[in-house]
Design an enzyme around this catalytic site. Structure first.
Site, PDB file in Angstrom:
ATOM      1  N   HIS A  30      -3.212   9.759   8.854  1.00  0.00           N
ATOM      2  CA  HIS A  30      -2.208   9.744   7.754  1.00  0.00           C
ATOM      3  C   HIS A  30      -1.889  11.140   7.281  1.00  0.00           C
ATOM      4  O   HIS A  30      -2.362  11.547   6.224  1.00  0.00           O
ATOM      5  CB  HIS A  30      -2.736   8.910   6.596  1.00  0.00           C
ATOM      6  CG  HIS A  30      -1.688   8.485   5.619  1.00  0.00           C
ATOM      7  ND1 HIS A  30      -1.336   9.234   4.517  1.00  0.00           N
ATOM      8  CD2 HIS A  30      -0.922   7.376   5.578  1.00  0.00           C
ATOM      9  CE1 HIS A  30      -0.407   8.589   3.830  1.00  0.00           C
ATOM     10  NE2 HIS A  30      -0.144   7.460   4.450  1.00  0.00           N
ATOM     11  N   PHE A  31      -1.206  11.883   7.847  1.00  0.00           N
ATOM     12  CA  PHE A  31      -0.590  11.856   9.169  1.00  0.00           C
ATOM     13  C   PHE A  31      -1.122  13.082   9.884  1.00  0.00           C
ATOM     14  O   PHE A  31      -1.199  14.149   9.261  1.00  0.00           O
ATOM     15  CB  PHE A  31       0.924  11.923   9.034  1.00  0.00           C
ATOM     16  CG  PHE A  31       1.504  10.830   8.179  1.00  0.00           C
ATOM     17  CD1 PHE A  31       1.712   9.569   8.699  1.00  0.00           C
ATOM     18  CD2 PHE A  31       1.800  11.069   6.855  1.00  0.00           C
ATOM     19  CE1 PHE A  31       2.257   8.552   7.909  1.00  0.00           C
ATOM     20  CE2 PHE A  31       2.338  10.055   6.065  1.00  0.00           C
ATOM     21  CZ  PHE A  31       2.558   8.796   6.579  1.00  0.00           C
TER      22      PHE A  31
END
Length: 140
Positions: free
Chosen positions: A47-48
């Site tokens: 993420h991410f």
């Protein structure tokens, strides 16, 4: 002030889900704590990977744990657990990224039996990152 040992005595959470590093202030109904956000947080793997951002639900969990430290530090609640019962009016205003220090404030505004309602906010560098009303059930 409550250090990490005191936090671990109050909360049952452990790595990787212990999200409170230190408590700065405590009063009868309000607590202020910090979470130092590092690139080593496991959620940043997905993420991410190219643009790591702390997930909003993880920020809300950190706020819930902050409130939990206050409630579970009380002698009458020693050994109990705090469970989410709801979240309302949750807003995310600022991205939280590696290197940020999340300053979390939780204030208990209502209690009825084993149910408690908390107004909570998370800030980075004095700017609001997230806020919401959290409802908890205190159980064994």
């Amino acid at each position: 002030m409550i250090d990490i040992q005191g936090i671990k005595e109050a909360l049952p959470h452990r790595y990787p889900m212990l999200l409170v590093d230190r408590v700065l202030e405590v009063s009868e109904d309000t607590i202020v704590a910090i979470k130092n956000v590092t690139i080593n947080e496991p959620f940043f793997n997905g993420h991410f990977p190219q643009y790591p951002v702390m997930p909003g639900v993880v920020i809300m969990e950190a706020l819930a744990q902050t409130a939990g430290v206050l409630e579970l530090s009380k002698p009458e609640n020693k050994g109990k657990l705090v469970f989410y019962a709801g979240m309302d009016k949750v807003k995310f205003k600022k991205q939280v990224v590696p290197g940020d220090q999340l300053v979390m404030t939780a204030t208990f505004v209502k209690r009825r039996g084993t149910i408690a309602v908390v107004e909570a906010k998370a800030e980075v560098d004095g700017k609001l990152a997230a806020s919401g009303t959290l409802t908890f059930a205190i159980g064994n």
